[in-house]
Design a protein around this motif. Structure first.
Motif, PDB file in Angstrom:
ATOM      1  N   ILE A 146       0.825  -1.197   0.012  1.00 31.18           N
ATOM      2  CA  ILE A 146      -0.098  -0.149   0.028  1.00 31.18           C
ATOM      3  C   ILE A 146       1.032   1.241  -0.137  1.00 31.18           C
ATOM      4  O   ILE A 146       2.052   1.447   0.785  1.00 31.18           O
ATOM      5  CB  ILE A 146      -0.897  -0.118   1.389  1.00 31.18           C
ATOM      6  N   MET A 147       0.452   2.399  -0.840  1.00 32.55           N
ATOM      7  CA  MET A 147       1.328   3.502  -1.039  1.00 32.55           C
ATOM      8  C   MET A 147       0.411   4.736  -0.214  1.00 32.55           C
ATOM      9  O   MET A 147      -0.875   4.846  -0.644  1.00 32.55           O
ATOM     10  CB  MET A 147       1.583   3.739  -2.377  1.00 32.55           C
ATOM     11  N   ARG A 148       1.491   5.605   0.073  1.00 33.07           N
ATOM     12  CA  ARG A 148       0.800   6.639   0.691  1.00 33.07           C
ATOM     13  C   ARG A 148       0.744   7.815  -0.376  1.00 33.07           C
ATOM     14  O   ARG A 148       1.135   7.601  -1.407  1.00 33.07           O
ATOM     15  CB  ARG A 148       1.780   7.210   1.803  1.00 33.07           C
ATOM     16  N   ALA A 149      -0.146   8.821   0.247  1.00 30.42           N
ATOM     17  CA  ALA A 149      -0.335  10.046  -1.011  1.00 30.42           C
ATOM     18  C   ALA A 149       0.849  10.612  -1.572  1.00 30.42           C
ATOM     19  O   ALA A 149       0.864  10.864  -2.742  1.00 30.42           O
ATOM     20  CB  ALA A 149      -1.195  10.863  -0.490  1.00 30.42           C
ATOM     21  N   ASP A 150       1.911  10.432  -0.718  1.00 32.01           N
ATOM     22  CA  ASP A 150       3.216  11.159  -1.117  1.00 32.01           C
ATOM     23  C   ASP A 150       4.068  10.097  -1.996  1.00 32.01           C
ATOM     24  O   ASP A 150       5.059  10.506  -2.429  1.00 32.01           O
ATOM     25  CB  ASP A 150       4.012  11.496  -0.036  1.00 32.01           C
ATOM     26  N   GLY A 151       3.710   8.888  -2.185  1.00 30.73           N
ATOM     27  CA  GLY A 151       4.250   7.976  -3.165  1.00 30.73           C
ATOM     28  C   GLY A 151       5.302   6.993  -2.271  1.00 30.73           C
ATOM     29  O   GLY A 151       5.615   6.068  -2.900  1.00 30.73           O
ATOM     30  N   SER A 152       5.393   6.935  -1.018  1.00 31.17           N
ATOM     31  CA  SER A 152       5.978   6.242  -0.438  1.00 31.17           C
ATOM     32  C   SER A 152       5.308   4.999   0.167  1.00 31.17           C
ATOM     33  O   SER A 152       3.973   5.287   0.461  1.00 31.17           O
ATOM     34  CB  SER A 152       6.631   6.848   1.033  1.00 31.17           C
ATOM     35  N   LEU A 153       5.936   3.868   0.247  1.00 28.52           N
ATOM     36  CA  LEU A 153       5.191   2.643   0.768  1.00 28.52           C
ATOM     37  C   LEU A 153       4.967   2.562   2.172  1.00 28.52           C
ATOM     38  O   LEU A 153       6.296   2.836   2.968  1.00 28.52           O
ATOM     39  CB  LEU A 153       6.060   1.392   0.310  1.00 28.52           C
ATOM     40  N   THR A 154       4.060   2.124   2.567  1.00 25.93           N
ATOM     41  CA  THR A 154       3.677   1.947   3.966  1.00 25.93           C
ATOM     42  C   THR A 154       4.593   0.630   4.712  1.00 25.93           C
ATOM     43  O   THR A 154       5.011  -0.295   3.910  1.00 25.93           O
ATOM     44  CB  THR A 154       2.303   1.631   4.289  1.00 25.93           C
ATOM     45  N   ARG A 155       4.614   0.661   5.889  1.00 28.03           N
ATOM     46  CA  ARG A 155       5.401  -0.349   6.550  1.00 28.03           C
ATOM     47  C   ARG A 155       4.316  -1.283   7.308  1.00 28.03           C
ATOM     48  O   ARG A 155       3.538  -0.396   7.929  1.00 28.03           O
ATOM     49  CB  ARG A 155       6.548  -0.041   7.655  1.00 28.03           C
ATOM     50  N   GLY A 156       4.309  -2.267   7.256  1.00 23.14           N
ATOM     51  CA  GLY A 156       3.408  -3.329   7.772  1.00 23.14           C
ATOM     52  C   GLY A 156       3.466  -3.288   9.258  1.00 23.14           C
ATOM     53  O   GLY A 156       4.216  -2.717  10.045  1.00 23.14           O
ATOM     54  N   PHE A 157       2.698  -4.190  10.009  1.00 21.27           N
ATOM     55  CA  PHE A 157       2.534  -4.411  11.346  1.00 21.27           C
ATOM     56  C   PHE A 157       3.741  -4.742  11.945  1.00 21.27           C
ATOM     57  O   PHE A 157       4.713  -5.489  11.690  1.00 21.27           O
ATOM     58  CB  PHE A 157       1.574  -5.894  11.620  1.00 21.27           C
ATOM     59  N   GLY A 158       4.183  -3.774  13.349  1.00 19.05           N
ATOM     60  CA  GLY A 158       5.130  -3.955  13.807  1.00 19.05           C
ATOM     61  C   GLY A 158       6.399  -3.362  13.023  1.00 19.05           C
ATOM     62  O   GLY A 158       7.692  -3.710  13.628  1.00 19.05           O
ATOM     63  N   GLY A 159       6.103  -2.569  12.055  1.00 20.02           N
ATOM     64  CA  GLY A 159       7.244  -2.056  11.072  1.00 20.02           C
ATOM     65  C   GLY A 159       7.754  -2.825  10.287  1.00 20.02           C
ATOM     66  O   GLY A 159       8.912  -2.571   9.642  1.00 20.02           O
ATOM     67  N   LYS A 160       7.299  -4.135  10.075  1.00 22.04           N
ATOM     68  CA  LYS A 160       8.082  -4.905   9.035  1.00 22.04           C
ATOM     69  C   LYS A 160       7.257  -4.929   7.643  1.00 22.04           C
ATOM     70  O   LYS A 160       5.944  -5.084   7.688  1.00 22.04           O
ATOM     71  CB  LYS A 160       8.206  -6.457   9.725  1.00 22.04           C
ATOM     72  N   GLY A 161       8.039  -5.261   6.781  1.00 23.47           N
ATOM     73  CA  GLY A 161       7.318  -5.416   5.399  1.00 23.47           C
ATOM     74  C   GLY A 161       6.492  -4.116   4.975  1.00 23.47           C
ATOM     75  O   GLY A 161       6.580  -3.189   5.353  1.00 23.47           O
ATOM     76  N   ARG A 162       5.263  -4.766   4.465  1.00 23.18           N
ATOM     77  CA  ARG A 162       4.515  -3.465   4.004  1.00 23.18           C
ATOM     78  C   ARG A 162       3.016  -3.991   4.223  1.00 23.18           C
ATOM     79  O   ARG A 162       2.568  -5.209   4.312  1.00 23.18           O
ATOM     80  CB  ARG A 162       4.503  -3.359   2.614  1.00 23.18           C
ATOM     81  N   TRP A 163       2.029  -2.918   4.424  1.00 20.36           N
ATOM     82  CA  TRP A 163       0.605  -3.408   4.423  1.00 20.36           C
ATOM     83  C   TRP A 163       0.326  -3.718   3.317  1.00 20.36           C
ATOM     84  O   TRP A 163       0.688  -3.344   2.103  1.00 20.36           O
ATOM     85  CB  TRP A 163       0.029  -2.132   4.780  1.00 20.36           C
ATOM     86  N   LEU A 164      -0.737  -4.794   2.995  1.00 14.46           N
ATOM     87  CA  LEU A 164      -0.971  -5.513   1.729  1.00 14.46           C
ATOM     88  C   LEU A 164      -2.157  -4.948   1.258  1.00 14.46           C
ATOM     89  O   LEU A 164      -3.325  -5.035   1.916  1.00 14.46           O
ATOM     90  CB  LEU A 164      -0.979  -7.060   1.817  1.00 14.46           C
ATOM     91  N   ASN A 165      -2.365  -4.817   0.141  1.00 13.73           N
ATOM     92  CA  ASN A 165      -3.725  -4.217  -0.605  1.00 13.73           C
ATOM     93  C   ASN A 165      -4.577  -5.485  -0.794  1.00 13.73           C
ATOM     94  O   ASN A 165      -4.082  -6.573  -1.029  1.00 13.73           O
ATOM     95  CB  ASN A 165      -3.221  -3.664  -1.881  1.00 13.73           C
ATOM     96  N   SER A 166      -5.644  -5.195  -0.314  1.00 15.68           N
ATOM     97  CA  SER A 166      -6.764  -6.223  -0.290  1.00 15.68           C
ATOM     98  C   SER A 166      -7.022  -6.781  -1.579  1.00 15.68           C
ATOM     99  O   SER A 166      -7.536  -8.051  -1.463  1.00 15.68           O
ATOM    100  CB  SER A 166      -8.025  -5.849   0.439  1.00 15.68           C
ATOM    101  N   ARG A 167      -7.077  -5.796  -2.738  1.00 17.39           N
ATOM    102  CA  ARG A 167      -7.436  -6.431  -3.947  1.00 17.39           C
ATOM    103  C   ARG A 167      -6.087  -7.411  -4.473  1.00 17.39           C
ATOM    104  O   ARG A 167      -6.409  -8.438  -5.347  1.00 17.39           O
ATOM    105  CB  ARG A 167      -7.529  -5.119  -4.934  1.00 17.39           C
ATOM    106  N   ALA A 168      -5.046  -6.979  -4.149  1.00 20.38           N
ATOM    107  CA  ALA A 168      -3.960  -7.684  -4.773  1.00 20.38           C
ATOM    108  C   ALA A 168      -3.623  -9.014  -3.890  1.00 20.38           C
ATOM    109  O   ALA A 168      -3.236  -9.967  -4.523  1.00 20.38           O
ATOM    110  CB  ALA A 168      -2.566  -6.731  -4.480  1.00 20.38           C
ATOM    111  N   ALA A 169      -4.254  -8.972  -2.816  1.00 22.92           N
ATOM    112  CA  ALA A 169      -3.961 -10.175  -2.149  1.00 22.92           C
ATOM    113  C   ALA A 169      -5.146 -11.269  -2.385  1.00 22.92           C
ATOM    114  O   ALA A 169      -4.834 -12.356  -2.249  1.00 22.92           O
ATOM    115  CB  ALA A 169      -4.603  -9.950  -0.464  1.00 22.92           C
ATOM    116  N   ARG A 170      -6.224 -10.680  -3.050  1.00 25.16           N
ATOM    117  CA  ARG A 170      -7.064 -11.887  -3.447  1.00 25.16           C
ATOM    118  C   ARG A 170      -6.855 -13.242  -3.918  1.00 25.16           C
ATOM    119  O   ARG A 170      -7.293 -14.271  -3.557  1.00 25.16           O
ATOM    120  CB  ARG A 170      -8.424 -11.184  -4.227  1.00 25.16           C
ATOM    121  N   PRO A 171      -6.076 -13.306  -4.972  1.00 21.84           N
ATOM    122  CA  PRO A 171      -5.752 -14.522  -5.802  1.00 21.84           C
ATOM    123  C   PRO A 171      -4.916 -15.506  -4.711  1.00 21.84           C
ATOM    124  O   PRO A 171      -5.339 -16.772  -4.787  1.00 21.84           O
ATOM    125  CB  PRO A 171      -4.689 -14.085  -6.870  1.00 21.84           C
ATOM    126  N   TRP A 172      -4.226 -14.562  -3.786  1.00 24.91           N
ATOM    127  CA  TRP A 172      -3.482 -15.528  -2.507  1.00 24.91           C
ATOM    128  C   TRP A 172      -4.546 -16.221  -1.602  1.00 24.91           C
ATOM    129  O   TRP A 172      -4.443 -17.318  -1.108  1.00 24.91           O
ATOM    130  CB  TRP A 172      -2.580 -14.710  -1.908  1.00 24.91           C
TER     131      TRP A 172
END
Length: 722
Positions: A424-450
């Motif tokens: 998931i990307m912020r409005a400024d173009g940077s990518l978010t960091r996921g839970f606990g500061g690790k990885g990235r938050w995952l877009n729910s549409r991109a996750a659907r096949p998985w």
């Protein structure tokens, strides 16, 4: 008569709602209600800097104006006791509104924080706990389980409903020693229509009136799905009413799975010298260096302590989990020394399910502590199905980690492409960091096949009877500015609802999730985290510091992580909100008791905090919601008497009431320690949290006791504390 277009705004607009006059300052958005007997309620304070207002239309029931310098179009409409205010923006902007600053005629705020809180506006403890730091800002959909709140007057209530609660930040405020709040809404560039607004309903004096009003509004919008309908759509969900909720813990091979430790140790001693082509030699060769060291440590130590035995059984468990060893290969090396393989695994075993069933517990919703701890053990799932239990893995699609990342989680592992493109990307173009500061938050549409790949693969191997999806109903929704999959928070919720419904529809599984947010309630059958949400685990260092007496525990050992099994004292700042029944309200239950079955968060289970066991048990029974436990064989053995006593009172009631609305809640004593809930079929449940006996409607209620009454029959339960 309508005012001509672009007429200059008067200082105030006056409209009528029931026995109230609503006065609006269009240039500041200040809204005040004044009753015919002179009671004044400041619905929202005004603010400067909005620029001049231009009134376009006005009559006795509505008004329409613009604030051109801020790009805002505003409308207010009165229907009966409803005040509806709509705001539309022509630009990306933030707006702080409403600003709730209760006057002296307001007694309390009624807040759906988790299950619900009664917050006296002049209570020094609440002021310090919530409004002590004016910089603290909360997301409305995470802070509130329902997108509404209330003001309690001495003779009535004002209920605030947010039809569009997305992109709303909440700040608790103090003014003149009184507690208030402010909502800041952001109109984002992702929104096709930049609309925001508020419905204020004037209602009766019940402390749960805001929940009644929100439920009525939700039903009017067609947004309520009953548990009865969910059971018709997913028949297996019929097992939820009356079921206790628990997480199961254990490794594939544990100390208790060795029936003869002396013989087992003697056999271990021969492993290093065994022929390479023998079963023992092959087993030894497959043990990694750490596992071989654990064996040598056990053999060398004069006293065979349990922690040394655990080192060895964990090493074997790792190989079984990874598919390197099968239970049959272990039994071949240690014939006659081990329990039957189907009984291995502590809480995740056929043996444990039989222990549970032998106590008379015939309904249970059992969730694994992670995604994969049930792998290779389909017999446990089959046994759960035969016993009528629900049995689920703990799944999640919230974060994506780099493949092979150190300190990762199984649920965050997908592939390199999804890690590179799914964030998931912020409005400024940077990518978010996921839970606990690790990885990235995952877009729910991109996750659907998985989702479809993972759930399908698991179900092909193990016949689970329920599915738990972490975070999907927790209220944390995302705007995504990633050009590969842009989307609003509303679209994120819709994607999550759709995948939960897909799981239920495709495999006939009841679906649970963290929380139980009103916005996801249409899809979720059960939720963990409404009765008691997570407590400060990510923002209070005292709860993580192992030198603090309030430390909640760590994530070791893997077969029974301390964070779930350690009984800890509760920090005083959390007592008022979570453990003091005088400030608890069943707001969520009034809305969703007959739609979603909710309980505690897994980090704050029924038996987590010292001195609160009895209070939590009484709240569970009064609200008619299940307890939440963490079970290993040893923990269940320790708590068996308590668990069974609670179940015998709770389960018969809940089987009848889980599809029945909670219609009322009342305090029956001035100290608010004697309380009653009422259900649509006439059932009454009375709990006495005090230390003295009470009489409620002619019914004697001993101290620390809950009593149910229906059709002239009564039952009682007095929980024990530690």
């Amino acid at each position: 008569m309508a005012i001509p277009q672009w007429a200059p705004a008067a200082q105030t607009i006056a409209l009528r709602a029931g026995g109230w006059t609503i006065r609006v300052d269009p240039g500041t958005l200040r809204v005040e209600a004044v009753s015919d007997v002179g009671t004044s309620v400041l619905v929202s304070d005004g603010q400067s800097g909005l620029g001049p207002a231009k009134i376009l239309e006005q009559d006795g029931a509505s008004a329409h104006w613009t604030l051109a310098s801020r790009g805002l179009d505003a409308r207010i409409r009165i229907e009966g006791n409803d005040i509806t205010i709509g705001l539309k923006s022509d630009r990306t902007a933030k707006l702080a509104w409403p600003i709730v600053a209760p006057g002296k005629n307001i007694e309390a705020l009624i807040l759906p924080r988790g299950e619900g809180n009664w917050v006296p506006v002049d209570d020094a403890g609440w002021l310090q706990d919530l409004a002590g730091d004016p910089e603290n800002e909360y997301t409305v959909t995470e802070e509130f389980s329902l997108p509404c709140w209330g003001l309690a007057l001495r003779g009535g209530t004002f209920t605030y409903i947010l039809p569009n609660p997305f992109n709303c930040a909440l700040t608790y405020t103090r003014r003149d020693g009184r507690f208030g709040l402010r909502i800041t809404h952001e109109f984002t560039r992702l929104d096709a229509e930049k609309v925001y607004g508020l419905i204020v309903r004037i209602g009766g004096p019940s402390p749960v009136e805001p929940a009644r009003q929100y439920r009525a509004w939700l039903v009017q919008q067609g947004g309520f799905v009953s548990m009865a309908d969910k059971i018709r759509q997913t028949p297996r969900a019929e097992r939820l009413p009356g079921a206790l909720q628990a997480y199961l813990w254990g490794l594939p091979f544990e100390i208790g799975d060795v029936e003869d430790w002396d013989g087992f140790i003697r056999r271990l001693a021969g492993l290093p010298e065994a022929a390479a082509d023998s079963a023992a030699g092959r087993l030894w060769a497959r043990l990694p260096p750490a596992g071989q060291k654990a064996v040598r440590n056990l053999l060398a130590d004069e006293w065979k302590y349990d922690y040394l035995k655990s080192e060895v059984t964990r090493a074997f468990s790792d190989l079984i989990s990874q598919g390197v060893l099968t239970p049959e290969q272990v039994i071949e090396v240690f014939p006659g020394l081990l329990a039957p393989a189907p009984d291995w695994g502590g809480g995740i075993s056929v043996r444990f399910l039989k222990m549970l069933g032998a106590t008379g517990i015939d309904r249970a919703c059992l969730t694994l502590g992670d995604l994969n701890s049930g792998d290779g053990k389909p017999e446990v799932a089959r046994a759960a199905e035969e016993m009528g239990y629900l049995y689920a893995p703990y799944d999640s699609y919230d974060s994506v980690h780099r493949p092979g990342q150190v300190d990762t989680s199984d649920t965050a592992q997908f592939d390199a492409e999804l890690f590179a493109t799914g964030g998931i990307m912020r409005a400024d173009g940077s990518l978010t960091r996921g839970f606990g500061g690790k990885g990235r938050w995952l877009n729910s549409r991109a996750a659907r096949p998985w989702v479809e790949k993972r759930v399908g693969g698991k179900m092909a191997a193990i016949p689970f009877s329920a599915w738990f999806v972490d975070c999907d109903a927790a209220g944390q929704w995302f705007d995504d500015y990633n050009p590969s999959h842009p989307g609003t928070q509303a679209q994120d919720v819709a994607n999550r609802i759709d995948r939960m419904r897909w799981i239920a529809r495709t495999y006939g599984l009841p679906v649970g999730s963290e929380g139980g947010s009103a916005l996801a309630a249409v899809a979720v059958h059960y939720g963990h985290g409404v009765l008691t949400p997570a407590i400060g685990a990510w923002d209070d260092p005292d709860l993580e510091n192992d030198k603090s007496k309030y430390n909640l525990g760590g994530w070791w050992p893997p077969e029974c992580p301390e964070v779930f099994f350690k009984v800890a004292p509760i920090k005083p700042k959390y007592v008022r909100r979570f453990c003091d029944p005088r400030f608890r309200l069943p707001l969520y239950q009034v809305v969703f008791h007959d739609s979603v079955i909710t309980t505690h968060h897994w980090g704050t289970p029924s038996l987590k905090f010292k001195g609160t066991f009895a209070t939590m048990a009484l709240l569970e029974q009064l609200y008619n919601v299940p307890p939440l436990y963490h079970f290993t064989v040893d923990e269940f053995t320790r708590q068996r008497e308590r668990v069974v006593a609670h179940y015998r009172f709770f389960s018969p009631l809940h089987r009848r009431l889980a599809t029945t609305a909670m219609t009322d809640f009342r305090w029956l004593s001035e100290d608010r320690l004697v309380q009653k809930t009422v259900f649509a079929d006439g059932t009454e449940i009375v709990a006495n949290f005090g230390k003295s006996p009470a009489v409620a409607g002619g019914l004697p209620v001993p101290a620390g006791t809950v009593i149910s009454r229906w059709n002239g029959a009564t039952a009682s339960y007095t929980p024990a504390d530690q």
